[in-house]
Design a protein around this motif. Structure first.
Motif, PDB file in Angstrom:
ATOM      1  N   TYR A  43       0.834  -1.211   0.000  1.00 25.75           N
ATOM      2  CA  TYR A  43       0.000   0.000   0.000  1.00 25.75           C
ATOM      3  C   TYR A  43       0.867   1.259   0.000  1.00 25.75           C
ATOM      4  O   TYR A  43       0.512   2.267  -0.624  1.00 25.75           O
ATOM      5  CB  TYR A  43      -0.937   0.002   1.209  1.00 25.75           C
ATOM      6  CG  TYR A  43      -2.188   0.819   0.981  1.00 25.75           C
ATOM      7  CD1 TYR A  43      -3.304   0.253   0.372  1.00 25.75           C
ATOM      8  CD2 TYR A  43      -2.254   2.156   1.352  1.00 25.75           C
ATOM      9  CE1 TYR A  43      -4.446   1.000   0.141  1.00 25.75           C
ATOM     10  CE2 TYR A  43      -3.389   2.911   1.119  1.00 25.75           C
ATOM     11  CZ  TYR A  43      -4.487   2.331   0.520  1.00 25.75           C
ATOM     12  OH  TYR A  43      -5.623   3.062   0.284  1.00 25.75           O
ATOM     13  N   ALA A  44       2.003   1.185   0.678  1.00 21.73           N
ATOM     14  CA  ALA A  44       2.917   2.332   0.670  1.00 21.73           C
ATOM     15  C   ALA A  44       3.416   2.628  -0.743  1.00 21.73           C
ATOM     16  O   ALA A  44       3.528   3.794  -1.145  1.00 21.73           O
ATOM     17  CB  ALA A  44       4.094   2.065   1.608  1.00 21.73           C
ATOM     18  N   GLY A  65     -11.025   1.613  -1.689  1.00 28.05           N
ATOM     19  CA  GLY A  65      -9.627   1.914  -1.404  1.00 28.05           C
ATOM     20  C   GLY A  65      -8.646   0.874  -1.909  1.00 28.05           C
ATOM     21  O   GLY A  65      -7.489   0.856  -1.501  1.00 28.05           O
ATOM     22  N   SER A  66      -9.096   0.001  -2.803  1.00 25.46           N
ATOM     23  CA  SER A  66      -8.227  -1.060  -3.323  1.00 25.46           C
ATOM     24  C   SER A  66      -7.500  -0.595  -4.578  1.00 25.46           C
ATOM     25  O   SER A  66      -7.666   0.546  -5.033  1.00 25.46           O
ATOM     26  CB  SER A  66      -9.049  -2.315  -3.642  1.00 25.46           C
ATOM     27  OG  SER A  66      -9.925  -2.069  -4.732  1.00 25.46           O
ATOM     28  N   ARG A 139     -14.752  -9.700   1.219  1.00 25.07           N
ATOM     29  CA  ARG A 139     -13.902  -8.718   1.899  1.00 25.07           C
ATOM     30  C   ARG A 139     -14.092  -7.342   1.264  1.00 25.07           C
ATOM     31  O   ARG A 139     -13.941  -7.188   0.058  1.00 25.07           O
ATOM     32  CB  ARG A 139     -12.426  -9.120   1.808  1.00 25.07           C
ATOM     33  CG  ARG A 139     -12.139 -10.354   2.599  1.00 25.07           C
ATOM     34  CD  ARG A 139     -10.708 -10.832   2.598  1.00 25.07           C
ATOM     35  NE  ARG A 139      -9.702 -10.011   1.976  1.00 25.07           N
ATOM     36  CZ  ARG A 139      -8.424 -10.389   1.876  1.00 25.07           C
ATOM     37  NH1 ARG A 139      -8.028 -11.547   2.359  1.00 25.07           N
ATOM     38  NH2 ARG A 139      -7.548  -9.603   1.293  1.00 25.07           N
ATOM     39  N   ALA A 140     -14.426  -6.357   2.080  1.00 26.94           N
ATOM     40  CA  ALA A 140     -14.670  -5.025   1.527  1.00 26.94           C
ATOM     41  C   ALA A 140     -14.293  -3.909   2.489  1.00 26.94           C
ATOM     42  O   ALA A 140     -14.804  -2.804   2.400  1.00 26.94           O
ATOM     43  CB  ALA A 140     -16.139  -4.885   1.136  1.00 26.94           C
ATOM     44  N   HIS A 160      -9.076  -6.257   3.783  1.00 26.67           N
ATOM     45  CA  HIS A 160      -9.159  -5.254   2.725  1.00 26.67           C
ATOM     46  C   HIS A 160      -9.700  -5.857   1.434  1.00 26.67           C
ATOM     47  O   HIS A 160      -9.509  -7.041   1.153  1.00 26.67           O
ATOM     48  CB  HIS A 160      -7.776  -4.646   2.470  1.00 26.67           C
ATOM     49  CG  HIS A 160      -6.742  -5.653   2.061  1.00 26.67           C
ATOM     50  ND1 HIS A 160      -6.580  -6.058   0.762  1.00 26.67           N
ATOM     51  CD2 HIS A 160      -5.830  -6.344   2.786  1.00 26.67           C
ATOM     52  CE1 HIS A 160      -5.614  -6.949   0.702  1.00 26.67           C
ATOM     53  NE2 HIS A 160      -5.138  -7.149   1.907  1.00 26.67           N
ATOM     54  N   HIS A 161     -10.365  -5.011   0.669  1.00 29.59           N
ATOM     55  CA  HIS A 161     -10.943  -5.456  -0.597  1.00 29.59           C
ATOM     56  C   HIS A 161      -9.845  -5.772  -1.615  1.00 29.59           C
ATOM     57  O   HIS A 161      -8.804  -5.113  -1.656  1.00 29.59           O
ATOM     58  CB  HIS A 161     -11.850  -4.357  -1.166  1.00 29.59           C
ATOM     59  CG  HIS A 161     -12.484  -4.712  -2.470  1.00 29.59           C
ATOM     60  ND1 HIS A 161     -13.503  -5.631  -2.588  1.00 29.59           N
ATOM     61  CD2 HIS A 161     -12.226  -4.285  -3.735  1.00 29.59           C
ATOM     62  CE1 HIS A 161     -13.846  -5.749  -3.852  1.00 29.59           C
ATOM     63  NE2 HIS A 161     -13.095  -4.936  -4.571  1.00 29.59           N
TER      64      HIS A 161
END
Length: 222
Positions: A43-44, A65-66, A139-140, A160-161
């Motif tokens: 994610y970073a 946010g994926s 997953r969302a 996480h999604h």
């Protein structure tokens, strides 16, 4: 004494659930440990690119946010950063529970030197691809962004999604056979086939009982 347990395998196989189980066992036994997941490091890389800090155009924004990544390069950087974090934590004598999904699990594990790898156990979790995709579809959880006087915090969820195209392609493979063939990795490998839900009466025997020896091994080293 430093020790690490790596939970590896395709996304949606149940790695997080098993990592949480061992974490609960260690807390009940008052054993201190550190949990490490690959997702914050990936994610970073996503954030650095979106903010124009790293160059490139490797990520596509997805729902909740994926994201989808179209190149291996940012993943290589993320996993190298994660492995360095693991190396530093183990060098300081920590017990680590490390979870990651990578299409080259063997190559990622080989980035550890033999001394650190010898102080590790590897739990490979796998499930049929249809079952993994169904789990991932549930997953969302989106990241939570929290501003404060001290700065800005981004809280990521284990649930996480993940866009379906990612679960069906990037992490679809199963490289258990390669891990079994490696003369070093195979000696520390525990294979768990997670094809049942927690409500199934066979769940404890099939998925949790094999982890008992991991807990005993950690207790013997600490």
């Amino acid at each position: 004494m430093s020790s690490s347990v790596f939970f590896v395998g395709p996304s949606g196989s149940g790695k997080t659930m098993l990592r949480r189980h061992i974490a609960e066992e260690l807390r009940s036994l008052e054993v201190s440990f550190v949990e490490v997941s690959d997702y914050p490091f990936i994610y970073a890389e996503f954030l650095r690119e979106r903010l124009g800090l790293s160059g490139g155009d490797n990520f596509k924004v997805g729902p909740h946010g994926s994201f989808q990544v179209d190149s291996d390069e940012p993943l290589r950087r993320a996993f190298a950063e994660m492995i360095e974090c693991v190396r530093l934590q183990m060098a300081s004598g920590k017990v680590l529970l490390v979870e990651f999904a990578h299409k080259d699990n063997l190559g990622t594990l080989r980035q550890l030197d033999q001394t650190l790898l010898g102080a590790s156990r590897i739990v490979y979790v796998h499930s049929p691809i249809g079952m993994r995709i169904a789990r991932l579809a549930r997953r969302a959880s989106a990241p939570v962004v929290v501003p404060s006087l001290a700065g800005l915090a981004i809280h990521l969820s284990d649930d996480h999604h993940m866009p379906r195209v990612v679960s069906e392609s990037l992490y679809a493979g199963d490289d258990l056979a390669l891990l079994r063939e490696d003369p070093v990795i195979s000696t520390m490998l525990i294979d768990i086939e997670n094809t049942v839900d927690r409500s199934d009466p066979n769940f404890n025997g099939r998925c949790l009982r094999p982890l008992d020896e991991i807990v005993l091994w950690l207790l013997g080293r600490n």
